[in-house]
Design an enzyme around this catalytic site. Structure first.
Site, mmCIF file in Angstrom:
data_model
loop_
_atom_site.group_PDB
_atom_site.id
_atom_site.type_symbol
_atom_site.label_atom_id
_atom_site.label_comp_id
_atom_site.label_asym_id
_atom_site.label_seq_id
_atom_site.Cartn_x
_atom_site.Cartn_y
_atom_site.Cartn_z
ATOM 1 N N GLU A 1 3.358 -0.035 0.315
ATOM 2 C CA GLU A 1 4.540 -0.565 0.829
ATOM 3 C C GLU A 1 5.952 -0.760 0.166
ATOM 4 O O GLU A 1 6.715 -0.473 0.314
ATOM 5 C CB GLU A 1 4.433 -1.792 1.400
ATOM 6 C CG GLU A 1 3.204 -2.192 2.832
ATOM 7 C CD GLU A 1 1.635 -3.343 3.225
ATOM 8 O OE1 GLU A 1 0.829 -3.008 3.457
ATOM 9 O OE2 GLU A 1 2.680 -4.065 1.907
ATOM 10 N N SER B 1 -8.139 -1.135 5.051
ATOM 11 C CA SER B 1 -8.975 -1.443 6.162
ATOM 12 C C SER B 1 -10.133 -1.716 6.175
ATOM 13 O O SER B 1 -11.503 -1.801 6.716
ATOM 14 C CB SER B 1 -8.433 -0.959 7.799
ATOM 15 O OG SER B 1 -7.356 -0.400 8.356
ATOM 16 N N GLU C 1 -4.916 5.172 -0.978
ATOM 17 C CA GLU C 1 -5.463 4.320 -0.073
ATOM 18 C C GLU C 1 -4.195 5.169 1.048
ATOM 19 O O GLU C 1 -3.321 5.550 0.490
ATOM 20 C CB GLU C 1 -4.347 2.821 -0.204
ATOM 21 C CG GLU C 1 -4.653 2.285 -1.150
ATOM 22 C CD GLU C 1 -4.359 1.183 -1.031
ATOM 23 O OE1 GLU C 1 -4.621 -0.335 -0.737
ATOM 24 O OE2 GLU C 1 -3.191 0.422 -1.053
ATOM 25 N N ASN D 1 -5.321 -8.225 -2.715
ATOM 26 C CA ASN D 1 -4.058 -7.757 -2.476
ATOM 27 C C ASN D 1 -4.097 -8.658 -1.253
ATOM 28 O O ASN D 1 -3.774 -8.649 0.014
ATOM 29 C CB ASN D 1 -4.230 -6.938 -1.845
ATOM 30 C CG ASN D 1 -2.213 -6.521 -1.848
ATOM 31 O OD1 ASN D 1 -1.295 -7.144 -2.000
ATOM 32 N ND2 ASN D 1 -1.621 -4.944 -1.812
ATOM 33 N N GLY E 1 -4.013 -1.601 6.853
ATOM 34 C CA GLY E 1 -3.412 -2.305 7.996
ATOM 35 C C GLY E 1 -3.319 -2.338 9.811
ATOM 36 O O GLY E 1 -2.990 -2.643 10.650
ATOM 37 N N HIS F 1 2.028 0.495 -4.648
ATOM 38 C CA HIS F 1 1.516 0.088 -3.146
ATOM 39 C C HIS F 1 2.398 1.164 -2.163
ATOM 40 O O HIS F 1 3.734 0.920 -1.916
ATOM 41 C CB HIS F 1 0.980 -1.083 -2.940
ATOM 42 C CG HIS F 1 0.910 -0.971 -2.101
ATOM 43 N ND1 HIS F 1 1.097 -1.350 -0.357
ATOM 44 C CD2 HIS F 1 -0.455 -1.377 -1.640
ATOM 45 C CE1 HIS F 1 0.270 -1.872 0.131
ATOM 46 N NE2 HIS F 1 -1.091 -2.377 0.040
ATOM 47 N N LYS G 1 -1.074 -9.885 -0.368
ATOM 48 C CA LYS G 1 0.361 -9.320 0.494
ATOM 49 C C LYS G 1 1.811 -10.470 0.182
ATOM 50 O O LYS G 1 1.598 -11.791 -0.312
ATOM 51 C CB LYS G 1 0.356 -8.664 1.204
ATOM 52 C CG LYS G 1 -0.720 -8.042 1.197
ATOM 53 C CD LYS G 1 -0.800 -6.601 2.488
ATOM 54 C CE LYS G 1 -1.589 -5.298 2.068
ATOM 55 N NZ LYS G 1 -1.261 -4.457 3.147
#
Length: 247
Positions: free
Chosen positions: A96, A210, A164, A10, A170, A94, A12
């Site tokens: 985010e 991560s 996730e 991904n 991150g 996701h 991003k």
């Protein structure tokens, strides 16, 4: 049933044509495990670019799409447009999208339904926040997210589920292999109880949060971890090591 290992990168909101071309050259010239399905999720503006340069054996994914085919939805893209660029996958749900852009479970479910109707593969994301894990509600949260996705799936063969944990995305924190395996195993049991034995056995449940070249092999050795959705490391040469985690 043997589940084919799946590694998604991904990208991003990162990269430009120059840097992405360098990354694509690394992937195209590397020796990649042919037992692993590899998909790169490019920014929508670079979908065409990525598809034109990437080896045909590597899939291309969008990072998001809307719930209808066309219309007055400024800034959105549709599954039909994604397919028109030669991409075959989309990431939906996701963290985010959920927590930065406020997407609800209901909207994510509608997107999943429309993407599948449009013949796109869906990488559907679920995961708990740190305070939810600390409160002991991980299972409750991921089961509720999974339920809404499941209600909108017609063909599980076109779905990959990405677990996730939000606290590990991150942040440099990774769920231990044991923590990842525990949640994946419970998710598979949920599918056995709520969908079917066949889907529970065949569905690929991948881990994101991560993942690096340093920790990927131990994570990949877990029985219910069927691959990865990789963020930052997918923009680096070590992505090759992650793809080859089971080689």
């Amino acid at each position: 049933m043997a589940r084919r290992f799946f590694v998604g990168g991904n990208w991003k909101m990162n990269g430009n044509k120059e840097s992405l071309e360098q990354l694509i050259t690394i992937l195209n010239t590397a020796s990649l495990d042919d037992q692993t399905e590899v998909v790169c999720a490019a920014p929508s503006i670079y979908l065409d670019f990525a598809r034109s340069l990437l080896d045909p054996g590597i899939g291309v994914s969008a990072q998001n799409c809307y719930k209808v085919a066309k219309g007055a939805f400024t800034g959105e893209i549709s599954p039909a447009m994604i397919k028109d660029c030669g991409a075959d996958w989309v990431i939906l749900g996701h963290s985010e999208r959920r927590h930065v852009f406020g997407e609800s479970d209901e909207l994510i479910g509608q997107k999943v339904a429309h993407a599948l109707e449009s013949d796109l593969g869906v990488i559907a994301c679920i995961g708990e926040k740190l305070e939810e894990r600390e409160a002991g509600t991980t299972e409750e949260v991921v089961y509720a997210q999974t339920q809404v996705i499941a209600e909108n799936v017609t063909d599980w063969g076109k779905v990959v589920l990405a677990y996730e944990p939000v606290w590990a995305i991150g942040t440099g924190k990774t769920a231990t292999p044991e923590q990842a395996q525990e949640v994946h195993e419970k998710l598979r049991a949920w599918f056995r109880a709520n969908v079917s034995d066949d889907v529970a056995e065949s569905l690929r449940i991948i881990y994101g949060g991560s993942v690096t070249g340093a920790n990927c092999r131990e994570l990949a050795s877990q029985g219910d971890v069927d691959g990865f959705l990789v963020g930052g490391a997918s923009l680096k040469p070590e992505f090759v090591d992650i793809i080859n985690a089971r080689a």
